[in-house]
Write an enzyme that holds these catalytic residues in place. Structure first.
Site, short mmCIF file in Angstrom:
data_model
loop_
_atom_site.label_atom_id
_atom_site.label_comp_id
_atom_site.label_asym_id
_atom_site.label_seq_id
_atom_site.Cartn_x
_atom_site.Cartn_y
_atom_site.Cartn_z
N SER A 63 0.80 -1.11 0.31
CA SER A 63 -0.08 -0.24 -0.12
C SER A 63 0.88 1.19 0.01
CB SER A 63 -0.56 0.04 1.00
OG SER A 63 -1.65 -0.94 0.82
N HIS A 70 -2.65 -0.16 -4.83
CA HIS A 70 -2.16 -1.55 -5.47
C HIS A 70 -2.33 -1.02 -6.27
CE1 HIS A 70 -1.14 -4.09 -1.05
NE2 HIS A 70 -2.05 -3.10 -1.63
N ARG A 93 -0.43 -6.35 -4.49
CA ARG A 93 -0.19 -8.06 -4.02
C ARG A 93 -1.94 -8.27 -3.50
NH1 ARG A 93 3.15 -5.58 0.34
NH2 ARG A 93 4.40 -6.86 0.30
N HIS A 137 -4.71 -9.66 -0.42
CA HIS A 137 -4.22 -9.98 1.57
C HIS A 137 -5.24 -11.47 1.86
CE1 HIS A 137 -3.41 -5.97 0.33
NE2 HIS A 137 -2.69 -6.06 1.65
N TYR A 164 -7.37 -11.08 3.95
CA TYR A 164 -8.45 -10.52 4.73
C TYR A 164 -9.24 -10.09 3.43
CZ TYR A 164 -6.36 -6.37 3.03
OH TYR A 164 -5.74 -4.96 2.65
N GLU A 165 -8.90 -10.36 2.52
CA GLU A 165 -9.76 -10.29 0.77
C GLU A 165 -10.12 -11.92 0.67
OE1 GLU A 165 -7.88 -7.81 -2.15
OE2 GLU A 165 -6.35 -8.65 -1.27
N ALA A 214 2.71 -0.59 4.23
CA ALA A 214 2.65 0.44 5.45
C ALA A 214 2.19 -0.14 6.37
CB ALA A 214 0.91 0.84 4.44
N MET A 255 -1.31 -5.68 7.73
CA MET A 255 -1.24 -6.22 6.91
C MET A 255 -1.30 -7.70 5.86
SD MET A 255 -4.75 -5.04 7.23
CE MET A 255 -5.33 -3.93 8.31
N SER A 256 0.04 -8.06 5.90
CA SER A 256 0.23 -8.92 4.85
C SER A 256 2.09 -8.92 5.21
CB SER A 256 1.12 -7.24 3.36
OG SER A 256 1.94 -6.45 3.42
N ASN A 315 1.04 5.59 9.56
CA ASN A 315 0.27 5.95 11.29
C ASN A 315 0.88 5.28 12.13
OD1 ASN A 315 -1.30 3.39 9.64
ND2 ASN A 315 -1.34 3.43 11.78
N HIS A 347 -7.15 4.55 5.70
CA HIS A 347 -6.70 4.30 4.96
C HIS A 347 -5.74 4.93 3.97
CE1 HIS A 347 -4.86 1.03 2.17
NE2 HIS A 347 -4.98 1.97 1.38
#
Ligand code: HPA
Length: 280
Positions: free
Chosen positions: A40, A72, A92, A94, A96-97, A124, A219-220, A243, A255
């Site tokens: 990200s 992305h 990429r 993830h 969560y998708e 990120a 998350m990756s 952040n 986001h």
């Protein structure tokens, strides 16, 4: 091979070989040296790493879904950086998708099948360690895979591949970390906690992660690092602190803010990655 429940119907290593063959046909490039996976907000790093030799849509290659998360890109770019032939994966997918671990690491396995000896994984991340600054890159020194998933789950890797219990000591290679620090002596190192994701963490989760030794959270990346080490690739990991993590400061998380910070940091990141690639 019979697919296990939740596994891709196609044997993942063969699928990666197929994708690498399609990449060779589309680009005319026989051998890549290093892949760069852009997380990200790292889109700027697709520009300025060297001379662009070929561009194609990532989703044209077998097994690559179109990346859908904002920040992305659906881009597979071949770049000559000095002597190094680089495969830039502009996006990429993830966990969560609802992608499987095999789908999440397909880019890394394709890079290995295309000849890559190493991979740069970027992302990120939220800063947990209060000494970190928003907008600064962090060199990943080690990881906590807290996703509850692994690319080494499912059927045993097929004959001719290393077995599943790969060594994760020095997963993020000391040689590459030293090289990155040489190029940017101010670079901080930290431990990356990889979460299943889909929502940012609660302040209680962030306190837990701090207690576990994490400096940044995202998350990756963690499954890709495992898949890369399994195939013997050297790994360099870079997190951009977009952040401070929930509860570390009072600022709410969004986001859009993550992407805005990443856009501002672009040029410095390009210089760092470009330097590493040229001296790989
Ligand atoms: N947590 C998890 N993933 C992230 C964050 C965060 O605070 N910032 C960017 N990606």
């Amino acid at each position: 091979m019979v697919a296990h429940p939740g596994q891709d119907p196609v044997e993942p290593f063969a699928h990666a070989v197929e994708a690498a063959a399609a990449l060779r046909t589309a680009t005319g490039i026989d051998q890549y040296d290093v892949a760069v996976v852009l997380g990200s907000g790292w889109a700027a790093a697709a520009e300025g790493l060297g001379s662009v030799v070929a561009d194609l849509d990532l989703s044209e290659l077998p097994g690559f879904p179109t990346p859908r998360v904002a920040g992305h890109r659906n881009l597979a770019r071949s770049v000559q950086a000095g002597e190094t032939m680089v495969l830039v994966l502009g996006g990429r997918v993830h966990l969560y998708e609802e992608y499987t671990p095999a789908e999440v690491v397909h880019g890394v396995r394709t890079a290995a099948a295309a000849g890559c000896r190493g991979v740069i994984l970027t992302n990120a991340a939220g800063g947990i360690n209060p000494a970190l600054s928003v907008g600064a890159p962090v060199l990943i020194a080690d990881q906590l895979n807290l996703t509850g998933r692994s690319p080494m789950s499912g059927p045993e890797p097929p004959a001719g591949r290393p077995g599943r219990f790969c060594d994760m000591t020095d997963a993020y290679g000391p040689r590459l970390r030293a090289l990155a620090r040489e190029l940017d002596p101010g670079l901080t190192e930290g431990v990356y906690a990889g979460m299943f994701g889909g929502a940012y963490e609660t302040p209680a989760e962030v306190r837990m992660l701090a207690g576990l030794g994490a400096d940044v959270v995202g998350m990756s990346t963690v499954l890709e690092a495992i898949a890369a080490r399994h195939l013997g690739l050297e790994v360099l990991g870079l997190s951009l602190v977009t952040n401070m993590a929930a509860g570390v400061t009072d600022a709410p998380l969004a986001h859009e803010e993550v992407l805005a910070v990443a856009a501002g940091a672009g040029p410095a990141l390009v210089e760092l990655i470009g330097g590493v690639l040229r001296r790989w």
